[in-house]
Each structure stands twice: as structure tokens, then as C-alpha cells.
Design a protein around this motif. Sequence first.
Motif, PDB file in Angstrom:
ATOM      1  N   GLU A   1       0.830  -1.201   0.000  1.00 11.76           N
ATOM      2  CA  GLU A   1       0.000   0.000   0.000  1.00 11.76           C
ATOM      3  C   GLU A   1       0.867   1.255   0.000  1.00 11.76           C
ATOM      4  N   LEU A   2       1.838   1.300   0.885  1.00 14.11           N
ATOM      5  CA  LEU A   2       2.732   2.458   0.953  1.00 14.11           C
ATOM      6  C   LEU A   2       3.550   2.590  -0.331  1.00 14.11           C
ATOM      7  N   SER A   3       4.071   1.476  -0.832  1.00 10.23           N
ATOM      8  CA  SER A   3       4.860   1.512  -2.068  1.00 10.23           C
ATOM      9  C   SER A   3       4.017   2.015  -3.234  1.00 10.23           C
ATOM     10  N   ALA A   4       2.783   1.567  -3.317  1.00  9.26           N
ATOM     11  CA  ALA A   4       1.899   1.999  -4.402  1.00  9.26           C
ATOM     12  C   ALA A   4       1.619   3.493  -4.303  1.00  9.26           C
ATOM     13  N   ARG A   5       1.389   4.004  -3.088  1.00 10.99           N
ATOM     14  CA  ARG A   5       1.140   5.440  -2.927  1.00 10.99           C
ATOM     15  C   ARG A   5       2.359   6.262  -3.348  1.00 10.99           C
ATOM     16  N   LYS A   6       3.554   5.802  -2.990  1.00 10.09           N
ATOM     17  CA  LYS A   6       4.775   6.520  -3.375  1.00 10.09           C
ATOM     18  C   LYS A   6       4.958   6.489  -4.897  1.00 10.09           C
ATOM     19  N   TYR A   7       4.700   5.353  -5.508  1.00 13.04           N
ATOM     20  CA  TYR A   7       4.823   5.223  -6.961  1.00 13.04           C
ATOM     21  C   TYR A   7       3.835   6.161  -7.650  1.00 13.04           C
ATOM     22  N   GLU A   8       2.611   6.198  -7.146  1.00 11.23           N
ATOM     23  CA  GLU A   8       1.591   7.069  -7.717  1.00 11.23           C
ATOM     24  C   GLU A   8       2.006   8.538  -7.602  1.00 11.23           C
ATOM     25  N   GLN A   9       2.609   8.906  -6.473  1.00 10.26           N
ATOM     26  CA  GLN A   9       3.068  10.282  -6.297  1.00 10.26           C
ATOM     27  C   GLN A   9       4.169  10.628  -7.302  1.00 10.26           C
ATOM     28  N   VAL A  10       5.094   9.730  -7.518  1.00  9.28           N
ATOM     29  CA  VAL A  10       6.164   9.962  -8.492  1.00  9.28           C
ATOM     30  C   VAL A  10       5.580  10.141  -9.892  1.00  9.28           C
ATOM     31  N   MET A  11       4.606   9.310 -10.240  1.00 10.81           N
ATOM     32  CA  MET A  11       3.976   9.422 -11.562  1.00 10.81           C
ATOM     33  C   MET A  11       3.241  10.761 -11.704  1.00 10.81           C
ATOM     34  N   ASN A  12       2.584  11.208 -10.647  1.00 10.96           N
ATOM     35  CA  ASN A  12       1.908  12.511 -10.686  1.00 10.96           C
ATOM     36  C   ASN A  12       2.914  13.645 -10.871  1.00 10.96           C
ATOM     37  N   TRP A  13       4.049  13.570 -10.196  1.00 10.35           N
ATOM     38  CA  TRP A  13       5.097  14.586 -10.363  1.00 10.35           C
ATOM     39  C   TRP A  13       5.608  14.575 -11.801  1.00 10.35           C
ATOM     40  N   ALA A  14       5.785  13.377 -12.362  1.00 12.37           N
ATOM     41  CA  ALA A  14       6.291  13.271 -13.735  1.00 12.37           C
ATOM     42  C   ALA A  14       5.322  13.910 -14.726  1.00 12.37           C
ATOM     43  N   LYS A  15       4.031  13.786 -14.487  1.00 12.31           N
ATOM     44  CA  LYS A  15       3.036  14.399 -15.372  1.00 12.31           C
ATOM     45  C   LYS A  15       3.087  15.924 -15.284  1.00 12.31           C
ATOM     46  N   LEU A  16       3.402  16.449 -14.093  1.00  9.28           N
ATOM     47  CA  LEU A  16       3.464  17.894 -13.910  1.00  9.28           C
ATOM     48  C   LEU A  16       4.691  18.512 -14.569  1.00  9.28           C
ATOM     49  N   ASP A  17       5.752  17.737 -14.696  1.00  6.84           N
ATOM     50  CA  ASP A  17       7.009  18.255 -15.223  1.00  6.84           C
ATOM     51  C   ASP A  17       7.538  17.299 -16.299  1.00  6.84           C
ATOM     52  N   PRO A  18       6.931  17.324 -17.502  1.00  5.97           N
ATOM     53  CA  PRO A  18       7.368  16.382 -18.532  1.00  5.97           C
ATOM     54  C   PRO A  18       8.802  16.677 -18.985  1.00  5.97           C
ATOM     55  N   PRO A  19       9.482  15.680 -19.500  1.00  9.38           N
ATOM     56  CA  PRO A  19      10.865  15.887 -19.944  1.00  9.38           C
ATOM     57  C   PRO A  19      10.916  16.802 -21.174  1.00  9.38           C
ATOM     58  N   PHE A  20      12.000  17.516 -21.304  1.00  7.62           N
ATOM     59  CA  PHE A  20      12.217  18.379 -22.463  1.00  7.62           C
ATOM     60  C   PHE A  20      12.687  17.517 -23.622  1.00  7.62           C
ATOM     61  N   ILE A  21      11.999  17.601 -24.737  1.00 11.17           N
ATOM     62  CA  ILE A  21      12.397  16.844 -25.933  1.00 11.17           C
ATOM     63  C   ILE A  21      12.618  17.843 -27.057  1.00 11.17           C
ATOM     64  N   ASN A  22      13.810  17.890 -27.577  1.00 13.24           N
ATOM     65  CA  ASN A  22      14.155  18.788 -28.683  1.00 13.24           C
ATOM     66  C   ASN A  22      13.971  17.994 -29.983  1.00 13.24           C
ATOM     67  N   PRO A  23      12.966  18.358 -30.797  1.00 10.37           N
ATOM     68  CA  PRO A  23      12.751  17.600 -32.035  1.00 10.37           C
ATOM     69  C   PRO A  23      13.857  17.823 -33.061  1.00 10.37           C
ATOM     70  N   TRP A  24      14.647  18.857 -32.898  1.00  6.91           N
ATOM     71  CA  TRP A  24      15.732  19.153 -33.834  1.00  6.91           C
ATOM     72  C   TRP A  24      17.054  19.058 -33.099  1.00  6.91           C
ATOM     73  N   PRO A  25      17.624  17.872 -32.966  1.00  8.20           N
ATOM     74  CA  PRO A  25      18.819  17.694 -32.132  1.00  8.20           C
ATOM     75  C   PRO A  25      20.078  18.369 -32.690  1.00  8.20           C
ATOM     76  N   PHE A  26      20.041  18.843 -33.946  1.00  6.91           N
ATOM     77  CA  PHE A  26      21.258  19.417 -34.539  1.00  6.91           C
ATOM     78  C   PHE A  26      21.249  20.937 -34.525  1.00  6.91           C
ATOM     79  N   GLN A  27      20.396  21.550 -33.730  1.00  7.32           N
ATOM     80  CA  GLN A  27      20.358  22.995 -33.652  1.00  7.32           C
ATOM     81  C   GLN A  27      21.374  23.512 -32.663  1.00  7.32           C
TER      82      GLN A  27
END
Length: 85
Positions: A59-85
Motif C-alpha cells: 500500500e505504501l509503495s503503491a502510494r509513493k509510486y503514484e506520487q512519483v507518476m503525478n510529479w512526472a506528469k506535472l514536469d514532462p521531460p524536455f524533448i528537442n525535435p531538432w537535435p542538430f540545432q
Amino acid sequence: AAAAPKPEPEGHGTGWQFQSADAEGLKFGLWNALHTYKHFRPSWNKIVRRCMKADFSWELSARKYEQVMNWAKLDPPFINPWPFQ
């Protein structure tokens, strides 16, 4: 050479940390645990009691995992579609 371990601070900790995830690191952590068991028995007993009180439930592990996933949704990774700029 590593310094001799000190008794654990009052009311903290449930184990020993070691820097290297290899045989030497494990040996260092195990040596500290055995040294505490042999020379600081009251501290050892307090660590054991804290470990027994810790919540390792799914139960505790699932709550922590869910919190991490919620944080990840709030701050998505930066993806540069043009890597050669």
C-alpha cells in the motif's frame, strides 16, 4: 582506510549506507553492522525496533509510486525535435 563507525544518532536510521555497490561496499556495510551488534548492543536493539516499526507494505509503495507518476506528469521531460540545432 575507513574511519571506525560511531554509535548511531539517537532515534535515526534503520541500517548502514555504503558508497560502492560492489563486494567492498557490501563488506564495509556488513562490518559496520557487525561492529554495532558487538560493541553497541543498545543501539543495535533500537535499530531493530525501528526496522520492525517501518511500513514496507505494498500500500505504501503503491502510494509513493503514484506520487512519483503525478510529479512526472506535472514536469514532462524536455524533448528537442531538432537535435542538430
